[in-house]
Each structure stands twice: as structure tokens, then as C-alpha cells.
Design an enzyme around this catalytic site. Structure first.
Site, PDB file in Angstrom:
ATOM      1  NE  ARG A   1      -4.180  -1.517  -0.177  1.00 13.47           N
ATOM      2  CZ  ARG A   1      -4.225  -2.605  -0.932  1.00 13.47           C
ATOM      3  NH1 ARG A   1      -3.146  -2.963  -1.635  1.00 13.47           N
ATOM      4  NH2 ARG A   1      -5.329  -3.324  -0.997  1.00 13.47           N
TER       5      ARG A   1
ATOM      6  CG  HIS B   1      -3.075  -0.862  -7.151  1.00 13.15           C
ATOM      7  ND1 HIS B   1      -3.813  -0.642  -6.016  1.00 13.15           N
ATOM      8  CD2 HIS B   1      -2.535  -2.099  -6.992  1.00 13.15           C
ATOM      9  CE1 HIS B   1      -3.733  -1.687  -5.212  1.00 13.15           C
ATOM     10  NE2 HIS B   1      -2.968  -2.588  -5.798  1.00 13.15           N
TER      11      HIS B   1
END
Length: 343
Positions: free
Chosen positions: A241, A294
Site C-alpha cells: 500500500r 495499481h
């Protein structure tokens, strides 16, 4: 019953590739920002919320307080940090994700990212695109992975698979930092050594890869102070993350030469703003940036797995059937997983 799904716009790619399952072309919504978004308008009376880690609908404590009918949040993938989990516990909202659905996909991306940094791949490819050819400019900062010390922050489902995939590269040593030690047999299988102090851990590594969940204990974990303890010229990979690594501290470490490279696909805000510092951060030689959108955990193979898992979770909820234990992050009024820190 209202089911709200916040996905992302796939455009022409979704039209031409029907296996892109995480897009809005099946008439769900990508509108997630601001009080007039579909997300905030419909969350007030939705019973089930489906989001993905790749285009997350950020479910804050304030929004949870307004969501009087909300009973179930499903992450189509792995990683539910876009939800205020403590607020979900307080309000009796279950949070589930499709555990294991993309662990292989992400682990492969980690190894790819390590190699493209260590081998100085991106500047080499950019040189070819420019029409140039100066081997020395690339080779001066290209290395072998063999003989390097590689360590993972987090040795769970993804971190452990990264260690497995690094074995054939004959690294000097494989290390891991985790609050829970691996079982002895698992540790021996990958010949990995646990280092219990984080500063000591990073000081030994040529390559550090972040493979832990985001929670209160890992927010800003890789910051300016910790980066001081990295080996000069180390490489850092983060596919966990974005908010685990301080973006400005990472960019500064690259610019100073303390870090030789940073790669990954996660950003502290997604989609990342166009002026995000990590879009253009470079090392002292003008390379060392392996950042991408992502997508590590949303390959077509992974999408099929987490779409099937999401369907199963909702079917279980509607029929009253017990959920698979590994998928439950928050049960009714309590945490069921230790993945988001020791509670």
C-alpha cells in the site's frame, strides 16, 4: 436490497477484452469522489458495498455513520484498508475480502520490479525508444541479483511467495521482518532468516520489498528516519500500500542517491494525482523509477479468481451460509483477522 459496486472505467480495453471484470462497463459506477458522487449518494441506503483495491471507494467513519442499512462490505481482491475497519467493528458491519485471490499475481510483480531496478531496465528501454545507444550509460548502474541480500517486510501469503520465487536467483541471503515468525519448516523451505528489529533489518538488505497490510501500525512505516538506516544505494519495492512509504521521504532518498531505485504500483491516493512526486522521482543518474498504476493484483487470471470469490461471498450472505474463515476481516462487532495488526 441495494447492492452498490464502485469499480473503474475500462474504456476501449474493457470493450475489446471481456475478461476485464473489474470495470464499469457492466453498468456499475466509478463515481466515488465528493458528496455528489454515486458512492456517497447511494451508500446511505445500500446493504452491500463492493469495491476494489485498484479504484477504492474510501469508506470513512463519517460515511459509515450515515450508512444506516449497510451490513456487508466486500473487497473484490485483497486489502481492505480503504474501509475504516474500526468504524465497521463499532457499527456491526462485516468486511470480507477474497483472500489469496491475487497473491501469486502480486508476488510475480514484486520479483519483476526487483529485477527491473537491479538491472536498470527502465532507462535502458527509454534509451532505445529515444533512438539512442550508449551501453555504458546503462551498464554503470546495472547489477546481478545473485549475491545480494533481499528482505521482505511481511512474510504472509505474498511475502512468503516472494521468498519462494527468489530462491533460484542464488541471493546471498533472504531475510524477513514480521511480528510473527514463520513456522520452522516454512522458514527452512525458503532458507530465510528473521530479523526482529526493523532498523537492523533494513541495514542488512540490498533490496527491501514491502509486503504487509496497511493499518495503524504500518502507516508511514518507511519514513525519513527509517530510510537513514538503509544501505546506501539500496533498492525499495512496494506493492503493498502506498501509504506505508512516505512518498516525499522516498523521493528525497532517490534524489540524494541514498536509494538507487523505487518501484511498485501502489499510491497513497488512487488514482494518483498527475503531479504526484513518485511519478517522476529519479535517482542521481536519472533512473531508478519503476512505478506503474495499481495493477499487480488485477491480472486477467486474478480477476477471474476474485470475481468468483466475490460472487461466493455474496451468495453466502444472501443464503445465510457461513463464510470461509480466511475471507473474514471484520465479523459482526469484532476483528476476525490478524492481518491488520495485532488487536
Amino acid at each position: 436490497m441495494k447492492i452498490l459496486a464502485i469499480l473503474y472505467k475500462g474504456g476501449d480495453a474493457a470493450t475489446s477484452e471481456p475478461r476485464l471484470l473489474g470495470t464499469v462497463e457492466n453498468q456499475v459506477s466509478e463515481s466515488k469522489e465528493g458528496p455528489n458522487s454515486d458512492f456517497q449518494k447511494h451508500i446511505v441506503d445500500a446493504e452491500i458495498l463492493i469495491t476494489t483495491p485498484f479504484h477504492p471507494g474510501y469508506l470513512t467513519g463519517d460515511l459509515i455513520a450515515k450508512a444506516k442499512n449497510l451490513k456487508l462490505c466486500v473487497t473484490a481482491g485483497v486489502g481492505s484498508d480503504h474501509i475504516d475497519l474500526n468504524a465497521a467493528v463499532k457499527h456491526g458491519i462485516q468486511v470480507l475480502e477474497v483472500s489469496g485471490s491475487n497473491v501469486v499475481s502480486v508476488a510475480e510483480h514484486v520479483v519483476m520490479s526487483i529485477l527491473l531496478l537491479v538491472r536498470n531496465f527502465v532507462p535502458a528501454h527509454e534509451m532505445i525508444e529515444r533512438g539512442d545507444w550508449m551501453v555504458s550509460d546503462i551498464a554503470r548502474n546495472a547489477f546481478d541479483l545473485e549475491g545480494k541480500v533481499v528482505g521482505t517486510i511481511g512474510a504472509g501469503r505474498i511475502g512468503y511467495r516472494v521468498l519462494q520465487r527468489l530462491l533460484p536467483f542464488d541471493c546471498k541471503e533472504l531475510l524477513y521482518y514480521d511480528y510473527a515468525p514463520l513456522p520452522e519448516a516454512a522458514s527452512k523451505a525458503v532458507n530465510a532468516r528473521r530479523v526482529e528489529d526493523l532498523k537492523d533489518f533494513v541495514s542488512q538488505c540490498d533490496v527491501v520489498t514491502v509486503n504487509c497490510p496497511l493499518h495503524e501500525g504500518t502507516l508511514g512505516l518507511v519514513n525519513a528516519e527509517l530510510l537513514k538506516h538503509f544501505k546506501k544505494g539500496a533498492w525499495l519495492v512496494n506493492t503493498a500500500r502506498g501509504a506505508i512509504c512516505d512518498k516525499d521521504a522516498v523521493a528525497a532518498a532517490l534524489a540524494s542517491g541514498h536509494l538507487n531505485g523505487y518501484a511498485g504500483d501502489v499510491w497513497n491516493v488512487q488514482p494518483a494525482p498527475k503531479d504526484h512526486v513518485l511519478r517522476t522521482a529519479k535517482n542521481t543518474l536519472g533512473g531508478g523509477n519503476g512505478m506503474v498504476p495499481h495493477y499487480s493484483g488485477t491480472t486477467l487470471d486474478a480477476q477471474a479468481r476474485y470475481a468468483s470469490g466475490t460472487k461466493s461471498i455474496i451468495e453466502n450472505y444472501l443464503s445465510g451460509k457461513a463464510q470461509e474463515p480466511q475471507n473474514i476481516i471484520v465479523g459482526i462487532g469484532k476483528y476476525e483477522s490478524k492481518a491488520y495488526g495485532q488487536r
